[in-house]
Structures are given as structure tokens and as C-alpha cells.
Design a protein around this motif. Structure first.
Motif, PDB file in Angstrom:
ATOM      1  N   ARG A   1       1.019  -1.401  -0.125  1.00 47.91           N
ATOM      2  CA  ARG A   1       0.024   0.036   0.151  1.00 47.91           C
ATOM      3  C   ARG A   1       0.906   1.239  -0.064  1.00 47.91           C
ATOM      4  N   LEU A   2       0.379   2.327  -0.680  1.00 49.42           N
ATOM      5  CA  LEU A   2       1.286   3.488  -0.815  1.00 49.42           C
ATOM      6  C   LEU A   2       0.217   4.749  -0.637  1.00 49.42           C
ATOM      7  N   ARG A   3       0.661   5.565   0.298  1.00 43.94           N
ATOM      8  CA  ARG A   3      -0.376   6.927   0.287  1.00 43.94           C
ATOM      9  C   ARG A   3       0.615   8.049   0.441  1.00 43.94           C
ATOM     10  N   LEU A   4       0.004   9.261   0.217  1.00 39.03           N
ATOM     11  CA  LEU A   4       0.401  10.635   0.177  1.00 39.03           C
ATOM     12  C   LEU A   4       0.189  11.440   1.404  1.00 39.03           C
ATOM     13  N   LYS A   5       0.943  12.160   1.960  1.00 31.48           N
ATOM     14  CA  LYS A   5       0.648  12.584   3.156  1.00 31.48           C
ATOM     15  C   LYS A   5      -0.043  14.059   2.847  1.00 31.48           C
ATOM     16  N   PRO A   6      -1.007  14.405   3.887  1.00 32.33           N
ATOM     17  CA  PRO A   6      -1.993  15.552   3.510  1.00 32.33           C
ATOM     18  C   PRO A   6      -1.449  16.772   2.831  1.00 32.33           C
ATOM     19  N   GLU A   7      -0.166  17.019   3.362  1.00 29.21           N
ATOM     20  CA  GLU A   7       0.534  18.250   2.895  1.00 29.21           C
ATOM     21  C   GLU A   7       0.927  18.251   1.154  1.00 29.21           C
ATOM     22  N   ALA A   8       0.804  16.960   0.950  1.00 31.90           N
ATOM     23  CA  ALA A   8       1.534  16.622  -0.762  1.00 31.90           C
ATOM     24  C   ALA A   8       0.190  17.186  -1.440  1.00 31.90           C
ATOM     25  N   ALA A   9      -0.106  18.458  -1.453  1.00 28.74           N
ATOM     26  CA  ALA A   9      -1.293  18.666  -2.479  1.00 28.74           C
ATOM     27  C   ALA A   9      -0.743  18.952  -3.953  1.00 28.74           C
ATOM     28  N   GLY A  10      -1.882  18.515  -4.657  1.00 30.73           N
ATOM     29  CA  GLY A  10      -1.703  18.588  -6.057  1.00 30.73           C
ATOM     30  C   GLY A  10      -0.721  17.475  -6.880  1.00 30.73           C
ATOM     31  N   GLN A  11      -0.722  16.210  -5.857  1.00 30.03           N
ATOM     32  CA  GLN A  11      -0.016  15.175  -6.295  1.00 30.03           C
ATOM     33  C   GLN A  11      -0.668  13.896  -6.111  1.00 30.03           C
ATOM     34  N   GLU A  12      -0.063  12.945  -6.965  1.00 28.36           N
ATOM     35  CA  GLU A  12      -0.744  11.532  -7.006  1.00 28.36           C
ATOM     36  C   GLU A  12       0.322  10.581  -7.161  1.00 28.36           C
ATOM     37  N   ILE A  13       0.119   9.220  -6.569  1.00 28.46           N
ATOM     38  CA  ILE A  13       0.990   8.180  -6.840  1.00 28.46           C
ATOM     39  C   ILE A  13       0.493   7.433  -8.279  1.00 28.46           C
ATOM     40  N   ALA A  14       1.638   7.051  -9.135  1.00 26.32           N
ATOM     41  CA  ALA A  14       1.450   6.328 -10.152  1.00 26.32           C
ATOM     42  C   ALA A  14       2.147   5.026  -9.934  1.00 26.32           C
ATOM     43  N   ALA A  15       1.441   3.908  -9.758  1.00 25.52           N
ATOM     44  CA  ALA A  15       2.189   2.691  -9.468  1.00 25.52           C
ATOM     45  C   ALA A  15       1.886   1.762 -10.292  1.00 25.52           C
ATOM     46  N   GLU A  16       2.901   0.501 -10.424  1.00 23.92           N
ATOM     47  CA  GLU A  16       2.444  -0.693 -11.140  1.00 23.92           C
ATOM     48  C   GLU A  16       3.148  -1.756 -10.279  1.00 23.92           C
ATOM     49  N   THR A  17       2.552  -2.927 -10.300  1.00 25.35           N
ATOM     50  CA  THR A  17       3.002  -4.201  -9.693  1.00 25.35           C
ATOM     51  C   THR A  17       2.807  -5.311 -10.651  1.00 25.35           C
ATOM     52  N   LEU A  18       3.737  -6.209 -10.328  1.00 24.64           N
ATOM     53  CA  LEU A  18       3.459  -7.653 -10.981  1.00 24.64           C
ATOM     54  C   LEU A  18       3.429  -8.658  -9.965  1.00 24.64           C
ATOM     55  N   PHE A  19       2.678  -9.492  -9.848  1.00 26.81           N
ATOM     56  CA  PHE A  19       2.676 -10.620  -9.133  1.00 26.81           C
ATOM     57  C   PHE A  19       2.714 -11.736  -9.839  1.00 26.81           C
ATOM     58  N   LEU A  20       3.274 -13.108  -9.349  1.00 32.40           N
ATOM     59  CA  LEU A  20       3.752 -14.114 -10.466  1.00 32.40           C
ATOM     60  C   LEU A  20       2.373 -14.780 -10.480  1.00 32.40           C
ATOM     61  N   GLY A  21       2.405 -15.092 -11.883  1.00 29.76           N
ATOM     62  CA  GLY A  21       1.057 -15.620 -12.449  1.00 29.76           C
ATOM     63  C   GLY A  21       0.097 -14.722 -12.737  1.00 29.76           C
ATOM     64  N   ALA A  22       0.357 -13.334 -12.673  1.00 30.80           N
ATOM     65  CA  ALA A  22      -0.746 -12.349 -13.056  1.00 30.80           C
ATOM     66  C   ALA A  22      -0.230 -11.350 -13.733  1.00 30.80           C
ATOM     67  N   LEU A  23      -1.315 -10.651 -14.366  1.00 33.31           N
ATOM     68  CA  LEU A  23      -0.771  -9.223 -15.406  1.00 33.31           C
ATOM     69  C   LEU A  23      -0.138  -8.249 -14.304  1.00 33.31           C
ATOM     70  N   VAL A  24       0.467  -7.342 -15.163  1.00 26.33           N
ATOM     71  CA  VAL A  24       0.791  -6.090 -14.627  1.00 26.33           C
ATOM     72  C   VAL A  24      -0.547  -5.237 -14.296  1.00 26.33           C
ATOM     73  N   ALA A  25      -0.380  -4.974 -13.148  1.00 25.76           N
ATOM     74  CA  ALA A  25      -1.651  -3.790 -12.475  1.00 25.76           C
ATOM     75  C   ALA A  25      -0.973  -2.603 -12.196  1.00 25.76           C
ATOM     76  N   SER A  26      -2.120  -1.515 -12.716  1.00 24.40           N
ATOM     77  CA  SER A  26      -1.609  -0.173 -12.656  1.00 24.40           C
ATOM     78  C   SER A  26      -2.714   0.416 -11.729  1.00 24.40           C
ATOM     79  N   GLN A  27      -2.212   1.512 -10.929  1.00 24.39           N
ATOM     80  CA  GLN A  27      -3.080   2.322 -10.383  1.00 24.39           C
ATOM     81  C   GLN A  27      -2.595   3.786  -9.931  1.00 24.39           C
ATOM     82  N   ARG A  28      -3.381   4.903 -10.060  1.00 21.56           N
ATOM     83  CA  ARG A  28      -3.176   6.252  -9.586  1.00 21.56           C
ATOM     84  C   ARG A  28      -4.232   6.624  -8.369  1.00 21.56           C
ATOM     85  N   GLY A  29      -3.521   7.511  -7.769  1.00 19.25           N
ATOM     86  CA  GLY A  29      -4.452   8.213  -6.837  1.00 19.25           C
ATOM     87  C   GLY A  29      -3.603   8.786  -5.581  1.00 19.25           C
TER      88      GLY A  29
END
Length: 199
Positions: free
Chosen positions: A116-144
Motif C-alpha cells: 500500500r502507498l499513500r501521500l501525506k495531506p501536505e502533498a497537495a496537487g500530487q498523486e501516486i502512479a504505481a504498477e506491480t507484477l505478481f507471479l502468475g498475474a498481469l501487470v496492475a496499474s493504479q493512480r491516486g
């Protein structure tokens, strides 16, 4: 005899001394968090600690390797915090950690099965862009502001991770604009009309 006249400046008319503007501590912290470059360290099975930059894979599709732990290696303050799910029996989530703190294990053969990833409240105007790969699965992407990835099977290890913190305006997504308005924003700015016949 000679005389010299000198102007008399009253106390009320004396120019005020110019002092540097006072920057609140919170503003300084926000500025540091927004400008500090982020990098990361992943402990990969059989490879040890491996540094990787924002937007780069640790492990991943081209070189999958079980990730056993992660660390944020920011220079100074970091707007990002993380929590990892260690593949013990049963799996358990770590505490939330910030820059310079390691989350996970080393040398115990316990790969991560979630992050899990999260931004602190003071990081206004920013977002996380992340991708992960688990064995036997497709690449997953999320933003927020906060993202979570968990192994689809619950036991297959994390074998690749890519993390970045971006300014929202750089992603082309405008806050507060619904899907219809966003669709209109993507429409061509130039309209083409059928030429009329000159008579």
C-alpha cells in the motif's frame, strides 16, 4: 563663518528596516516534500538490496524477482508512506513507514504479497502512479492519493514494482471535472466546416 544645514528626520518618519519575509515552518516542509527527489530500495530474492528510481522497475516483466522488502530513499522529507503485506503464515501488514525506514524482511524467504502507498495531506496537487507484477498475474496499474495492490491468489509473490509521485496537472487529469467534461476537453480544438459555394 560657514554654516551647514542637515535634514532632521523624526522618529515617525524614519524608514522601517526591511526584513526577509518569514516563511512558516509548514510551508517550508511542504516545499521540501514537493521538491525532494524520490528513489527506492527493494530487497530482491537472490539479489539483495537493489536501488531503483521513480518510474523504473524493481524486478518486473523483463527481470522478475521476488520482492522481500521496500524502502523509500528520499533526500530529506518525503510526501510518500508505504505499508507492505509480508507473506508469512498468515500474511501480515507492516506498520506505515516513511523515508529511510525499511518495511519487510531480509533473508527469511518471505516475499511480499501486497503493498500500500499513500501521500501525506501536505502533498497537495500530487498523486501516486504505481504498477506491480505478481507471479502468475498481469501487470496492475493504479493512480491516486492512496493505492493498494494485493496478490490475486493471496500467496503468489510480488515479483515487480514501479512507483512514482507526479503532479496531477502533468497527468492531464483535471480535478473536479466529470467524465463528460473530460471527453469534451479531449475533442479537437479546431472545427472543420463544409465549404460553401460562392455564387
Amino acid at each position: 563663518a560657514s554654516f551647514r544645514l542637515e535634514p532632521i528626520v523624526l522618529a515617525d518618519e524614519a524608514p522601517a528596516s526591511v526584513s526577509a519575509p518569514v516563511v512558516p515552518a509548514v510551508a517550508r516542509a511542504e516545499s521540501a516534500a514537493a521538491t525532494s527527489p524520490l528513489s527506492f530500495v527493494a530487497h530482491l530474492a537472490n539479489l539483495g538490496d537493489t536501488a531503483f528510481a521513480q518510474g523504473a522497475w524493481a524486478g518486473g516483466p523483463d527481470a522478475p524477482a521476488a520482492v522481500e522488502g521496500l524502502q523509500i530513499a528520499a533526500e530529506g522529507a518525503s510526501p510518500l508512506e508505504m505499508q507492505v503485506l509480508v507473506g508469512s503464515r498468515p500474511p501480515r501488514w507492516s506498520e506505515w513507514v516513511g523515508a529511510g525506514q525499511y518495511a519487510g524482511t531480509r533473508g527469511h524467504g518471505l516475499p511480499l504479497v501486497g503493498v500500500r502507498l499513500r501521500l501525506k495531506p501536505e502533498a497537495a496537487g500530487q498523486e501516486i502512479a504505481a504498477e506491480t507484477l505478481f507471479l502468475g498475474a498481469l501487470v496492475a496499474s493504479q493512480r491516486g492519493r492512496q493505492v493498494e495492490f494485493v496478490s490475486p491468489s493471496g500467496v503468489d509473490p510480488l515479483v515487480g514494482v514501479k512507483i512514482a509521485v507526479e503532479n496531477i496537472q502533468e497527468t492531464g487529469v483535471k480535478a473536479g471535472i466529470g467524465p463528460d467534461a473530460q471527453a469534451r476537453e479531449r475533442e479537437p480544438r479546431v472545427r472543420v466546416f463544409r465549404a460553401s459555394t460562392v455564387r
